[in-house]
Motif scaffolding. Structure first.
Motif, short mmCIF file in Angstrom:
data_model
loop_
_atom_site.label_atom_id
_atom_site.label_comp_id
_atom_site.label_asym_id
_atom_site.label_seq_id
_atom_site.Cartn_x
_atom_site.Cartn_y
_atom_site.Cartn_z
N GLY A 1 0.81 -1.21 0.00
CA GLY A 1 0.00 0.00 0.00
C GLY A 1 0.84 1.25 0.00
N TYR A 2 0.18 2.35 0.35
CA TYR A 2 0.82 3.66 0.31
C TYR A 2 0.44 4.47 1.54
CZ TYR A 2 1.61 2.50 -4.59
OH TYR A 2 2.00 1.88 -5.75
N ARG B 1 -8.69 0.08 3.55
CA ARG B 1 -8.32 -0.98 2.60
C ARG B 1 -9.08 -0.76 1.28
NH1 ARG B 1 -5.51 -5.34 3.31
NH2 ARG B 1 -5.84 -5.39 5.57
N VAL B 2 -8.35 -0.80 0.19
CA VAL B 2 -8.91 -0.56 -1.13
C VAL B 2 -9.80 -1.74 -1.55
CG1 VAL B 2 -8.36 -0.17 -3.57
CG2 VAL B 2 -6.91 0.84 -1.79
N LYS B 3 -11.03 -1.44 -1.96
CA LYS B 3 -11.96 -2.48 -2.42
C LYS B 3 -11.81 -2.73 -3.91
CE LYS B 3 -16.45 -1.62 -2.52
NZ LYS B 3 -17.85 -1.43 -2.04
N ASP B 4 -11.69 -1.65 -4.68
CA ASP B 4 -11.57 -1.81 -6.13
C ASP B 4 -10.84 -0.60 -6.73
OD1 ASP B 4 -13.62 0.25 -6.97
OD2 ASP B 4 -14.92 -1.10 -5.85
N ALA B 5 -10.47 -0.73 -7.99
CA ALA B 5 -9.64 0.27 -8.66
C ALA B 5 -10.34 1.61 -8.86
CB ALA B 5 -9.15 -0.27 -10.00
N PRO C 1 -10.63 12.99 6.62
CA PRO C 1 -9.51 12.06 6.43
C PRO C 1 -9.48 11.37 5.08
CG PRO C 1 -10.98 11.34 8.22
CD PRO C 1 -11.38 12.72 7.86
N LEU C 2 -10.64 11.15 4.47
CA LEU C 2 -10.64 10.48 3.17
C LEU C 2 -10.21 11.39 2.03
CD1 LEU C 2 -13.76 8.14 3.41
CD2 LEU C 2 -11.38 7.70 4.01
N ASN C 3 -10.09 12.70 2.30
CA ASN C 3 -9.49 13.59 1.29
C ASN C 3 -8.03 13.24 1.05
OD1 ASN C 3 -11.58 15.30 0.38
ND2 ASN C 3 -11.43 16.58 2.21
N ALA C 4 -7.39 12.57 2.02
CA ALA C 4 -6.01 12.14 1.82
C ALA C 4 -5.94 11.14 0.67
CB ALA C 4 -5.46 11.52 3.10
N VAL C 5 -6.97 10.31 0.53
CA VAL C 5 -7.00 9.32 -0.55
C VAL C 5 -7.26 10.01 -1.89
CG1 VAL C 5 -8.06 7.19 -1.37
CG2 VAL C 5 -7.83 7.60 1.08
N VAL D 1 -3.56 -1.30 1.46
CA VAL D 1 -3.97 -0.39 2.54
C VAL D 1 -3.36 0.99 2.30
CG1 VAL D 1 -4.34 -2.17 4.27
CG2 VAL D 1 -2.06 -1.17 4.01
N ILE D 2 -4.09 2.00 2.74
CA ILE D 2 -3.66 3.39 2.58
C ILE D 2 -3.65 4.05 3.95
CG2 ILE D 2 -4.08 5.58 1.43
CD1 ILE D 2 -3.55 3.21 -0.49
#
Length: 238
Positions: free
Chosen positions: A23-24, A76-80, A179-183, A202-203
């Protein structure tokens, strides 16, 4: 460009030491932390398999050259589709789990206060280790997702010691307003490098607290007040 080149070379070494890419991490996502490092932009680094430790792990207080700990959070990333998200709601639609996380970064250099954004980039944002707690599954129901979005933004994130004394705290909104703005930021940053977040990765979203040095005998617990079901996670320093 020099910082990105140095990061890539360091990441190659880290991959040999810590195993496959998992992850990143988005770093400098908190304005207070940006100010410490004389920048106004986030940065990113890579995470590798053996960096992620189980909840309650015991770690040497001298795990790095300039060892620190901070309150963080993983998704955790679910999909692209997450790579094209432009809002926290769109990010959450492509996330399967929210995971408690105490990051254990290593700022590596002789004089960390002299690091700027490019310096932090060059050291892979100090990624070294972290303790991951029990995942919280993201609900499928739209109304429940909307509630979770609000809870993540409004949550109070606390770091406490074994006696319950508060070491530091922060709000969900301290990380880029949500916090999801980080993604959202990370997806754009990775795309500019020809990279993308992959399903299952994971991010790390960044710091909800100040960076603090560990001490032998200290037990640290992170709690997320205001997010029902998101359990505390702990690390013990020896």
């Amino acid at each position: 460009a020099d910082a990105a080149c140095t990061r890539a070379r360091l990441q190659e070494r880290l991959g040999h030491q810590f195993g496959p890419l998992v992850g990143y991490k988005a770093g400098l996502t908190n304005p207070a932390v940006q100010k410490r490092f004389n920048t106004d932009q986030p940065v990113w680094g890579a995470l590798y398999q053996d960096m992620l430790l189980p909840n309650g792990a015991e770690v040497s207080a001298a795990f790095g050259a300039r060892a620190l700990f901070e309150a963080d959070l993983l998704v955790r990333v679910k999909d692209a589709g997450i790579n094209n998200a432009t809002t926290p709601a769109e990010v959450l639609a492509h996330v399967s789990e929210i995971i408690p996380f105490i990051e254990l970064p290593d700022l590596v250099v002789l004089a960390p206060p002299k690091l700027n954004g490019n310096g932090v980039t060059a050291i892979n944002v100090g990624a070294r280790m972290g303790v991951a707690g029990t995942p919280l599954a993201v609900p499928q129901d739209a109304a429940a997702q909307a509630r979770l979005l609000d809870q993540l933004q409004g949550m109070n994130v606390r770091l406490t010691d074994a006696q319950g004394t508060q070491l530091d705290s922060g709000k969900g909104a301290d990380v880029l307003g949500h916090p999801l703005n980080a993604v959202v930021w990370l997806g754009s940053a990775l795309k500019s490098q020809g990279l993308a977040m992959q399903p299952g990765q994971v991010i790390s979203l960044g710091s909800f607290s100040k960076l603090m040095p560990p001490k032998a005998g200290l037990k640290v617990t992170v709690s997320y007040d205001g997010v029902p079901g998101l359990q505390p996670a702990s690390v013990q320093f020896r």
